[in-house]
Write a protein that holds these residues in place. Structure first.
Motif, short mmCIF file in Angstrom:
data_model
loop_
_atom_site.label_atom_id
_atom_site.label_comp_id
_atom_site.label_asym_id
_atom_site.label_seq_id
_atom_site.Cartn_x
_atom_site.Cartn_y
_atom_site.Cartn_z
N ALA A 21 32.04 33.91 40.32
CA ALA A 21 30.79 33.16 40.36
C ALA A 21 30.12 33.23 41.73
N PHE A 22 30.92 33.20 42.80
CA PHE A 22 30.36 33.16 44.15
C PHE A 22 30.23 34.53 44.80
N TRP A 23 31.05 35.48 44.38
CA TRP A 23 31.00 36.83 44.97
C TRP A 23 30.94 37.86 43.84
N PRO A 24 29.89 37.85 43.05
CA PRO A 24 29.84 38.70 41.86
C PRO A 24 29.77 40.19 42.17
N GLU A 25 29.31 40.56 43.36
CA GLU A 25 29.15 41.98 43.67
C GLU A 25 30.37 42.56 44.37
N GLU A 26 31.33 41.70 44.68
CA GLU A 26 32.54 42.18 45.37
C GLU A 26 33.60 42.61 44.35
N PRO A 27 34.46 43.57 44.72
CA PRO A 27 35.62 43.88 43.87
C PRO A 27 36.48 42.63 43.69
N ASP A 28 37.21 42.56 42.60
CA ASP A 28 37.99 41.36 42.28
C ASP A 28 38.90 40.93 43.42
N GLN A 29 39.61 41.90 44.01
CA GLN A 29 40.57 41.57 45.06
C GLN A 29 39.85 40.96 46.27
N GLN A 30 38.71 41.55 46.65
CA GLN A 30 37.96 41.03 47.80
C GLN A 30 37.37 39.66 47.49
N ALA A 31 36.88 39.48 46.27
CA ALA A 31 36.32 38.18 45.88
C ALA A 31 37.38 37.09 45.94
#
Length: 214
Positions: A21-31
C-alpha cells in the motif's frame, strides 16, 4: 503510517499488504524493508519501545494500532460527536442545546481535508486511494454538520455566527446552495435586504458563468 494505523485501528493489517500500500512501485523485498524501517522510526518517535507504552501491536505477520492505548484522536472524537447527535432523540437539532454543543465541537475539530498537506501522487497505490475516500467521506460529514450548526444558530438569532459557518462551507464547496441560503438569510437579518439580494445576484452570476445553470 501512524495515521493510517490509528484511523483503521479496528483490525490487524498484514505486513505485506501495508508494504504494498505504501511502496507499490518497489519490489516486494524492498517494500518490506521500507516498512520495517518506517515502523522502527515510528515506534522510536512516539516512545513505543518503553515498557507499558505501546500504541502499535506488532507480530511477525501483522501490525495493528491498539485502540485501548492512552491516546486521543481528533477524527474519532469528530465522528463520535456527530454519531451522538444523530442518535439523540430530539425533534429538531436546532432546539437541542446538547446537540448544538456537540456540533460546535465537531465543527471546531474539523480543520480541513484529512492529513492536509500530505502529498501523494497518482502512483501511490492503495494508501492514496484510501486517503482520497476518507477525505471525501469526512468532508461531507463536516459540511453536513456545518449546515446543521449554521441553521441552529440562525434559528437562535446568532446571525453573525451562522454567516461565519456558512462561509466556511463556501470555502470548502463554492457551489453549496444550502450555505448560500443561510448566508443570505443572515445578511438580511444583520445588514438588510439589499445586501442579501446582492449576494443572491452574485451567486446567480457565478453559477451561470462557471456552470451554465440558473
Amino acid at each position: 503510517l501512524l495515521a493510517y494505523l490509528a484511523l483503521a485501528g479496528d483490525r490487524p493489517h498484514a505486513r505485506d499488504a501495508l508494504a504494498a500500500a505504501f511502496w507499490p512501485e518497489e519490489p516486494d523485498q524492498q517494500a518490506m524493508q521500507n516498512l520495517r524501517q518506517a515502523l522502527s522510526r515510528l515506534r522510536r518517535a512516539i516512545g513505543d519501545e518503553l515498557p507499558g507504552r505501546a500504541h502499535v501491536l506488532v507480530s511477525p505477520t501483522h501490525i495493528q494500532f491498539d485502540r485501548r492505548s492512552d491516546h486521543w484522536l481528533d477524527v474519532a472524537e469528530f465522528e463520535a460527536l456527530l454519531d451522538e447527535s444523530d442518535r439523540h432523540p430530539h425533534r429538531r437539532v436546532e432546539a437541542c442545546t446538547l446537540c448544538v454543543q456537540r456540533l460546535e465541537r465537531a465543527v471546531e475539530l474539523y480543520r480541513g481535508p484529512l492529513l492536509d498537506g500530505l502529498r501523494v501522487g497518482d502512483a501511490e497505490g492503495a494508501f492514496a486511494e484510501w486517503l482520497a475516500v476518507e477525505r471525501e467521506r469526512l468532508g461531507l460529514k463536516a459540511i453536513a454538520a456545518m449546515h446543521a450548526l449554521a441553521a441552529a444558530w440562525l434559528a437562535g438569532g446568532r446571525h453573525g455566527a451562522a454567516l461565519g459557518v456558512a462561509m466556511r462551507v463556501k470555502a470548502l464547496d463554492p457551489w453549496d446552495e444550502v450555505a448560500e441560503r443561510i448566508a443570505m438569510r443572515a445578511l438580511a437579518a444583520t445588514e438588510g435586504r439589499n445586501q442579501a439580494l446582492a449576494r443572491y445576484r452574485a451567486f446567480c452570476e457565478l453559477l451561470w458563468r462557471e456552470l451554465g445553470v440558473e
